[in-house]
Scaffold this motif. Sequence first.
Motif, PDB file in Angstrom:
ATOM      1  N   ASN A 206       1.131  -0.928   0.172  1.00 48.53           N
ATOM      2  CA  ASN A 206       0.016   0.093   0.100  1.00 48.53           C
ATOM      3  C   ASN A 206       1.191   1.060   0.238  1.00 48.53           C
ATOM      4  O   ASN A 206       1.976   1.065   0.358  1.00 48.53           O
ATOM      5  CB  ASN A 206      -0.996  -0.376   1.168  1.00 48.53           C
ATOM      6  CG  ASN A 206      -2.058  -1.407   1.061  1.00 48.53           C
ATOM      7  OD1 ASN A 206      -2.703  -1.049   0.416  1.00 48.53           O
ATOM      8  ND2 ASN A 206      -2.283  -1.902   1.961  1.00 48.53           N
ATOM      9  N   HIS A 207      -0.015   2.280  -0.365  1.00 45.05           N
ATOM     10  CA  HIS A 207       1.015   3.609  -0.462  1.00 45.05           C
ATOM     11  C   HIS A 207       0.211   4.601   0.648  1.00 45.05           C
ATOM     12  O   HIS A 207      -0.928   4.649   0.536  1.00 45.05           O
ATOM     13  CB  HIS A 207       0.966   4.488  -2.312  1.00 45.05           C
ATOM     14  CG  HIS A 207       1.331   2.975  -3.106  1.00 45.05           C
ATOM     15  ND1 HIS A 207       2.856   2.686  -3.016  1.00 45.05           N
ATOM     16  CD2 HIS A 207       1.176   1.807  -3.897  1.00 45.05           C
ATOM     17  CE1 HIS A 207       3.130   1.370  -3.991  1.00 45.05           C
ATOM     18  NE2 HIS A 207       1.472   1.121  -4.348  1.00 45.05           N
ATOM     19  N   PRO A 208       1.001   5.871   1.317  1.00 43.06           N
ATOM     20  CA  PRO A 208       0.748   6.770   1.588  1.00 43.06           C
ATOM     21  C   PRO A 208      -0.150   8.091   0.556  1.00 43.06           C
ATOM     22  O   PRO A 208      -0.457   7.306  -0.613  1.00 43.06           O
ATOM     23  CB  PRO A 208       1.639   8.031   1.376  1.00 43.06           C
ATOM     24  CG  PRO A 208       2.733   6.705   2.109  1.00 43.06           C
ATOM     25  CD  PRO A 208       2.095   6.049   0.547  1.00 43.06           C
ATOM     26  N   GLY A 209      -1.285   7.972   1.404  1.00 46.25           N
ATOM     27  CA  GLY A 209      -2.877   8.913   1.036  1.00 46.25           C
ATOM     28  C   GLY A 209      -4.074   7.456   0.563  1.00 46.25           C
ATOM     29  O   GLY A 209      -4.732   8.139   0.221  1.00 46.25           O
ATOM     30  N   GLN A 210      -3.346   6.369   0.130  1.00 41.29           N
ATOM     31  CA  GLN A 210      -4.795   5.754   0.013  1.00 41.29           C
ATOM     32  C   GLN A 210      -5.230   5.279   1.378  1.00 41.29           C
ATOM     33  O   GLN A 210      -4.759   4.901   2.666  1.00 41.29           O
ATOM     34  CB  GLN A 210      -4.146   3.633  -0.026  1.00 41.29           C
ATOM     35  CG  GLN A 210      -3.505   4.156  -1.636  1.00 41.29           C
ATOM     36  CD  GLN A 210      -2.900   2.968  -2.526  1.00 41.29           C
ATOM     37  OE1 GLN A 210      -2.598   2.035  -1.003  1.00 41.29           O
ATOM     38  NE2 GLN A 210      -2.984   2.650  -3.623  1.00 41.29           N
ATOM     39  N   GLN A 211      -6.735   5.841   1.137  1.00 41.11           N
ATOM     40  CA  GLN A 211      -7.984   5.297   2.459  1.00 41.11           C
ATOM     41  C   GLN A 211      -8.175   3.641   2.562  1.00 41.11           C
ATOM     42  O   GLN A 211      -8.400   3.055   1.494  1.00 41.11           O
ATOM     43  CB  GLN A 211      -8.783   5.713   1.843  1.00 41.11           C
ATOM     44  CG  GLN A 211     -10.085   5.661   2.698  1.00 41.11           C
ATOM     45  CD  GLN A 211      -9.522   6.755   4.110  1.00 41.11           C
ATOM     46  OE1 GLN A 211      -9.029   7.734   4.878  1.00 41.11           O
ATOM     47  NE2 GLN A 211      -9.845   5.509   5.647  1.00 41.11           N
ATOM     48  N   ILE A 212      -7.272   3.394   3.569  1.00 47.14           N
ATOM     49  CA  ILE A 212      -7.765   2.222   3.789  1.00 47.14           C
ATOM     50  C   ILE A 212      -9.062   1.289   4.277  1.00 47.14           C
ATOM     51  O   ILE A 212     -10.332   2.162   4.090  1.00 47.14           O
ATOM     52  CB  ILE A 212      -7.656   1.506   5.562  1.00 47.14           C
ATOM     53  CG1 ILE A 212      -8.212  -0.015   6.172  1.00 47.14           C
ATOM     54  CG2 ILE A 212      -8.518   2.614   6.709  1.00 47.14           C
ATOM     55  CD1 ILE A 212      -7.711  -0.398   7.559  1.00 47.14           C
ATOM     56  N   ALA A 213      -9.850   0.493   3.583  1.00 49.76           N
ATOM     57  CA  ALA A 213     -10.759  -0.497   2.785  1.00 49.76           C
ATOM     58  C   ALA A 213     -11.859  -0.794   4.108  1.00 49.76           C
ATOM     59  O   ALA A 213     -11.433  -2.359   3.865  1.00 49.76           O
ATOM     60  CB  ALA A 213     -10.424  -1.019   1.494  1.00 49.76           C
ATOM     61  N   LEU A 214     -11.554  -0.289   5.043  1.00 47.59           N
ATOM     62  CA  LEU A 214     -11.625  -1.114   6.087  1.00 47.59           C
ATOM     63  C   LEU A 214     -13.856  -0.242   6.502  1.00 47.59           C
ATOM     64  O   LEU A 214     -13.481   0.542   7.104  1.00 47.59           O
ATOM     65  CB  LEU A 214     -11.292  -1.611   7.416  1.00 47.59           C
ATOM     66  CG  LEU A 214     -12.119  -2.156   8.055  1.00 47.59           C
ATOM     67  CD1 LEU A 214     -12.727  -3.424   7.704  1.00 47.59           C
ATOM     68  CD2 LEU A 214     -10.898  -2.426   9.195  1.00 47.59           C
ATOM     69  N   TRP A 215     -14.847  -1.327   6.656  1.00 50.15           N
ATOM     70  CA  TRP A 215     -15.717  -0.730   6.983  1.00 50.15           C
ATOM     71  C   TRP A 215     -16.602  -0.588   8.214  1.00 50.15           C
ATOM     72  O   TRP A 215     -17.442  -2.344   7.685  1.00 50.15           O
ATOM     73  CB  TRP A 215     -16.980  -0.340   5.955  1.00 50.15           C
ATOM     74  CG  TRP A 215     -17.665   0.677   5.649  1.00 50.15           C
ATOM     75  CD1 TRP A 215     -19.080   0.668   6.066  1.00 50.15           C
ATOM     76  CD2 TRP A 215     -17.332   2.595   5.796  1.00 50.15           C
ATOM     77  NE1 TRP A 215     -19.886   2.175   5.639  1.00 50.15           N
ATOM     78  CE2 TRP A 215     -19.264   2.807   5.507  1.00 50.15           C
ATOM     79  CE3 TRP A 215     -16.260   3.206   5.293  1.00 50.15           C
ATOM     80  CZ2 TRP A 215     -19.600   4.753   6.303  1.00 50.15           C
ATOM     81  CZ3 TRP A 215     -16.717   4.937   5.248  1.00 50.15           C
ATOM     82  CH2 TRP A 215     -17.888   5.078   5.507  1.00 50.15           C
ATOM     83  N   SER A 216     -17.216  -0.912   8.807  1.00 44.25           N
ATOM     84  CA  SER A 216     -18.423  -0.892   9.856  1.00 44.25           C
ATOM     85  C   SER A 216     -19.606  -0.813   9.114  1.00 44.25           C
ATOM     86  O   SER A 216     -20.381  -0.195   9.203  1.00 44.25           O
ATOM     87  CB  SER A 216     -18.566  -0.227  10.875  1.00 44.25           C
ATOM     88  OG  SER A 216     -19.361  -0.712  12.145  1.00 44.25           O
ATOM     89  N   HIS A 217     -20.019  -2.022   8.789  1.00 42.31           N
ATOM     90  CA  HIS A 217     -21.025  -2.284   7.633  1.00 42.31           C
ATOM     91  C   HIS A 217     -22.864  -2.793   8.499  1.00 42.31           C
ATOM     92  O   HIS A 217     -23.674  -2.195   8.236  1.00 42.31           O
ATOM     93  CB  HIS A 217     -20.688  -3.396   7.183  1.00 42.31           C
ATOM     94  CG  HIS A 217     -22.070  -3.846   5.649  1.00 42.31           C
ATOM     95  ND1 HIS A 217     -22.271  -2.564   5.097  1.00 42.31           N
ATOM     96  CD2 HIS A 217     -22.815  -5.225   5.543  1.00 42.31           C
ATOM     97  CE1 HIS A 217     -23.974  -3.760   4.384  1.00 42.31           C
ATOM     98  NE2 HIS A 217     -23.607  -4.659   4.810  1.00 42.31           N
ATOM     99  N   ARG A 218     -22.768  -3.533   9.451  1.00 37.36           N
ATOM    100  CA  ARG A 218     -23.940  -3.930  10.109  1.00 37.36           C
ATOM    101  C   ARG A 218     -23.767  -4.082  11.635  1.00 37.36           C
ATOM    102  O   ARG A 218     -22.966  -4.534  11.365  1.00 37.36           O
ATOM    103  CB  ARG A 218     -24.557  -4.723   9.192  1.00 37.36           C
ATOM    104  CG  ARG A 218     -26.134  -5.121   9.825  1.00 37.36           C
ATOM    105  CD  ARG A 218     -26.625  -5.882   8.190  1.00 37.36           C
ATOM    106  NE  ARG A 218     -26.513  -6.788   8.489  1.00 37.36           N
ATOM    107  CZ  ARG A 218     -25.404  -8.195   7.572  1.00 37.36           C
ATOM    108  NH1 ARG A 218     -24.787  -7.600   7.216  1.00 37.36           N
ATOM    109  NH2 ARG A 218     -25.165  -9.665   7.835  1.00 37.36           N
TER     110      ARG A 218
END
Length: 251
Positions: A206-218
């Motif tokens: 991963n690279h600086p500036g990328q937003q982590i793709a983890l989401w509290s869904h339910r």
Amino acid sequence: MSPAFTWVTLTKTIQVFGKGGDTIDIPILFEDNHLLVVEKPVNVPVQEDESGDDDLLTILKRDIKIRYEKPGNVYLGLVHRLDRPVGGVMVFAKTSKAASRLSDQIRRNAMEKYYLTIIRGEMDAPRAKLENYLVKDRRKNEVYVVGKDNKHGKEAELEYEVKEEEAGMSLLEIDLHTGRPHQIRVQLAHLGTPIYGDQKYGQNVNHPGQQIALWSHRLVLTHPVKKEDMTFTSYPPDTYPWNIWPAYISE
């Protein structure tokens, strides 16, 4: 007889001004005299930390005080947490009784917490349970997988299901059984499939500036007073890489 579930959708959005003058939009998914359920914005800490940035708990207390013209201090109980870069659904308690009963649900694993995440690579199985032991280095704020015989190790358990695969990445739904710090991030990185954008546990891909793709869904919980089973749902934003799979993003 199975319990009747109440499916909750967005009711309103509050807009607050941050310390730097920027506005922060916080969708409210549900609110009554006992609960406040919101969609946490990404990169906002849940509670005050060393950064001094606006934190969600203080923002919400301030909003309640203004909206309801409450004198004195406002009570709002923090019963669970999300890492700062993670967004999605969170529940807060508006009374101490509600806080105690929600905390008891968490202790008994009676509150169900589901996440969506995008990983680098593919999983070996379409669905499985991951069980590890984790240790946190508080000085570095990092968590490590250790052997079962490590006296400081705490058991961490989750189940995942692969929903989609494309472009060298996989979309997973996570059923989190324990709530250890950084748990999902560490367990997936330990398999060699770190979460997209995770700078701490996936710095090699991963690279600086990328937003982590983890989401509290339910979140699925029992109302602390009415005893009704309730489900609160939130979807990731229409941004890359979430928008690779449009069915899973917010409209």
